[in-house]
Write an enzyme that holds these catalytic residues in place. Structure first.
Site, PDB file in Angstrom:
ATOM      1  CB  ALA A   1       3.047   4.100   4.158  1.00 19.29           C
ATOM      2  CB  SER A  39       2.989   0.039   5.167  1.00 19.35           C
ATOM      3  OG  SER A  39       4.255   0.019   5.812  1.00 19.35           O
ATOM      4  CG  ASP A  40       6.439   2.706   0.044  1.00 17.23           C
ATOM      5  OD1 ASP A  40       7.566   2.347   0.432  1.00 17.23           O
ATOM      6  OD2 ASP A  40       6.249   3.245  -1.056  1.00 17.23           O
ATOM      7  CB  CYS A  41       9.712   2.040   4.045  1.00 21.65           C
ATOM      8  SG  CYS A  41       9.989   0.360   3.421  1.00 21.65           S
ATOM      9  CB  CYS A  62      -0.984  -0.002   1.163  1.00 26.55           C
ATOM     10  SG  CYS A  62      -0.265  -0.231   2.809  1.00 26.55           S
TER      11      CYS A  62
END
Length: 769
Positions: free
Chosen positions: A291, A287-289, A252
């Site tokens: 996020a 998640s993206d890092c 995401c």
């Protein structure tokens, strides 16, 4: 993740992350030996559930982050979920390259923007197969994970986007086919049994294509997107990745979509991803890092971190790439915002995935566990990296100067890419076994070559011009190698213009005055406006190479010398520079309006400098239908003939067989692009849309070959305002190739228009629109 934030976030455990050594659980003598997770006769879900049931609450919460510590009392080792392999095994927290010797490098393929311009799906699958083979070899020696945060399949909507180089292009149909083949190659098949080769991760879900444009930062940006555009443009590639390729994980994105951060967005993560596309519980979302942190810190979607982590976990974000879960889940748990069942669901998804990867099984029953250093950078891999570069390079302009005549012996190589090595890899790169620069490629091809940089990418000084001109004066031909690179287009930064940066065009103008044959090599993922070069007769040829990587110099000079023939096609539109003044990046709409000239080749109302699909050859082609296609199709019959075993949008509309004749003398590949245009359905109508393509290989002069262009119902369908896809009755035209079409055909769809998909509506949204 921006470099500064990345380093700050990583600092607490730099040693552990950068030197992470992967190990496997001991199912023979370890504490888990009697647990069902080690029992290969049990189904994968039962095995994962048996393991997770042994975790304490604290152990569950601790293992919801990308750097999972494992559970030492159970003999469960730690695991780093964050490894990268965009176009080869790449430097990342989960990948460790040796200083020398074994595992000191991995095959570096061209960036996806160059791979996509090959329009060769079997090539993409073959590249992915090599990448996953090398990734597994690295893992077998503790140097990489067995899941990888790749590929990036966001459409390249706006030419200013800093990460467009990571994608295969702008067209959703093309990207959907690309990712279907890529994930097939990465994972070892479509939902393979008994073992996945690696788990791929399709990112960034969803509507993510802004880094930082004029203060609009990805970590706080709210992408306002209609259901029509979600269904028709932003999400087809993800549907292909999830529903059709059966990817093992999804990432995401940083941004919000219609007021809700993607990683807390149950409409995206549950309604569409799991309920509509069938992303089941042996697959996980990361998640993206950072996020998850951004839900609170930059989106201000919640009033506390505890609520932010609870919203993300309950929406369906199973792994926090970061440490916000580890820090704040205990608080959320103590406030009864989440339950143990929520943790268990997330961990069961993760470890079911690891079971499917063979993580708990003996190595001697797994072929992938036998791979080693001898399987990295093999002769086949080297040849494939070269082939991919050749196939993806696009000849934009040529007045007959190329291929070079044999009388040309001395070359002046000038410009900031003329002696490039790592610069040709682009971003998310690993350590290549070798890098052949354009200069080295010229010398290897037998030319007497001199190199003068003349300028850098963005320098405004002309101090180097004189030396460049002097070099050009003593050469038989001049090659300027420039464009843009990671100093101009990069993660966390977008462009504000699409002009050639610095004084590169001024240097080219100075080289024109020398009067020698002049070829421009254009590098970079995003396009720059070539109008000044296209319309100038003293610029004899333009060759776009993108980021061709380890064998880039060889591929370029094999094309320039005529040893290989160009046949790549642009996978993006090259707009005139004024485009960036006509629409802000933050306008997510595709269709033209009073404030938007339209986006991508499908909707742009202006005249592109070079259009999507453009690409010249050293020869000429003629294309004919093998049999004249029907002039009429009955919609009801098309629907009734469709198989009930697959989604209706994948049902075959028709297969158009063509014969392609090389009418020239030079052996060449040919990419057949099939477009359709129509005034059927609601206005505005797209200019045209790609519905099929195929690459034919090595057609000798005077020879024929055939291609079967399969068209699905989904590819000719259009979305209504709610995102539902329809087959609309009316008149249509098929066109083979771009520009003046080589072949056309008109047909009618008759009968009542039919809805073929039902896009899920967000009935519980508290969005901003």
């Amino acid at each position: 993740m921006p470099p500064l934030r990345y380093l700050l976030w990583l600092a607490p455990y730099l040693g552990a992350a950068l030197g992470f050594e992967y190990t496997f659980p001991d199912c023979v003598n370890g504490p888990l030996r009697s647990n069902a997770v080690c029992n290969r006769t049990q189904d994968v879900a039962t095995r994962a559930k048996a393991l997770i049931s042994m975790f304490t609450d604290d152990e569950l919460m601790a293992n919801t982050v990308n750097l999972s510590p494992g559970v030492s009392r159970l003999g469960l080792p730690g695991y780093q979920w964050w490894s990268e392999a965009l176009h080869g095994v790449a430097s990342s927290p989960g990948v460790t390259f040796a200083a020398s010797g074994n595992f000191s490098s991995a095959t570096s393929f061209p960036e996806p923007i160059t791979l996509g311009s090959a329009f060769d799906d079997p090539l993409i699958k073959a590249v992915a197969d090599v990448i996953s083979t090398e990734a597994r070899a690295f893992n077998n020696f503790g140097r990489a994970g067995i899941d990888f945060f790749t590929p990036n399949i966001n459409p390249f909507r706006d030419p200013r986007w800093g990460r467009g180089q990571e994608t295969p292009g702008e067209d959703p149909f093309h990207i959907s086919q690309y990712v279907l083949n890529l994930v097939d190659g990465l994972q070892g098949g479509i939902d393979p049994t008994p073992y996945f080769k690696i788990v791929a991760d399709c990112k960034h879900y969803a509507a993510y294509d802004i880094e930082n444009w004029e203060g609009n930062d990805r970590t706080s940006f709210n992408a306002v997107v209609t259901n029509q555009d979600l269904s028709e443009y932003y999400l087809p590639s993800f549907q292909s990745c999830v529903r059709d390729a059966k990817v093992g994980s999804i990432m995401c994105s940083y941004n919000s979509v219609n007021g809700i951060p993607s990683c807390a967005n149950s409409y995206l993560l549950q309604t569409i991803l799991r309920d509509f596309w069938g992303f089941n519980d042996d697959r996980w979302v990361t998640s993206d890092c950072d996020a998850v942190d951004n839900i609170f810190s930059t989106h201000h979607f919640t009033s506390t971190y505890a609520q932010a982590v609870a919203d993300a976990l309950k929406a369906g974000t199973d792994i926090d790439c970061g440490n916000t879960y580890a820090e704040h889940l205990p608080e959320a748990f103590n406030q009864s915002l989440i339950t143990r069942a929520d943790f268990e669901k997330a961990l069961i998804r993760q470890y079911t995935s690891l079971v499917r990867l063979g993580y708990f099984d003996p190595p001697d029953v797994q072929p992938y566990r036998q791979l080693d250093w001898s399987d990295v950078n093999s002769p086949n891999a080297q040849q494939l990296a070269y082939q991919a570069a050749v196939e993806g390079i696009v000849l934009l302009k040529n007045d007959g100067t190329l291929p070079f005549d044999t009388s040309i012996k001395k070359l002046a190589l000038i410009g900031p890419f003329a002696n490039a090595t790592t610069q040709m890899q682009g971003n998310y790169q690993g350590i290549a076994p070798f890098l052949i620069s354009p200069l080295q490629g010229a010398m290897n091809a037998g030319y007497q070559a001199t190199f003068v940089a003349g300028t850098t990418i963005s320098d405004t000084s002309t101090a180097g011009f004189a030396a460049a001109v002097t070099s050009a004066q003593s050469a038989d031909a001049v090659i300027f190698a420039g464009g843009i690179d990671d100093t101009v287009e990069h993660e966390s930064g977008d462009r504000t213009t699409i002009i050639w940066p610095g004084v590169q065009l001024d240097l080219i103008a100075a080289l024109e005055d020398v009067g020698k044959p002049l070829v421009v090599l254009q590098f970079g993922g995003g396009q720059v406006d070539d109008s000044a070069l296209k319309n100038n007769q003293t610029v004899n040829a333009i060759l776009w190479a993108g980021y061709p990587s380890q064998s880039g110099g060889t591929a370029i000079f094999d094309i320039l010398s005529g040893k290989a023939s160009p046949a790549g096609r642009l996978s993006t539109t090259q707009y005139p520079a004024a485009y960036t003044d006509q629409v802000p990046m933050t306008d997510m709409s595709l269709r033209p309006s009073a404030t938007n000239p339209g986006r991508t080749y499908k909707w742009y109302q202006g005249t592109p400098v070079f259009e999507f699909g453009h690409g010249l050859h050293y020869t000429t082609f003629n294309v004919q239908w093998q049999q004249t296609p029907p002039t009429q199709y009955d919609i009801a019959s098309l629907i009734s003939d469709a198989s009930s075993n697959s989604p209706l949008d994948l049902a075959t509309f028709d297969i158009f067989d063509i014969t392609v004749q090389n009418t020239g003398k030079v052996t060449s590949d040919y990419v057949a692009l099939l477009f359709v245009n129509s005034t059927a359905g609601p206005a505005p109508h797209p200019n045209k849309q790609l519905v099929s393509y195929s690459r034919l290989h090595q057609l000798a002069g005077g020879s024929n070959s055939s291609a079967s262009l399969s068209v699905t119902l989904g590819s000719i369908a259009r979305a209504d305002t709610e995102g539902n896809m329809w087959i609309f009755n009316g008149s249509y035209q098929l066109n083979v190739d771009t520009g003046p079409a080589l072949l056309t055909h008109q047909f009618d769809l008759v009968g009542q228009s039919v809805q073929i998909t039902h896009w899920p509506q967000n009935v519980t949204s508290n969005s901003a629109v």
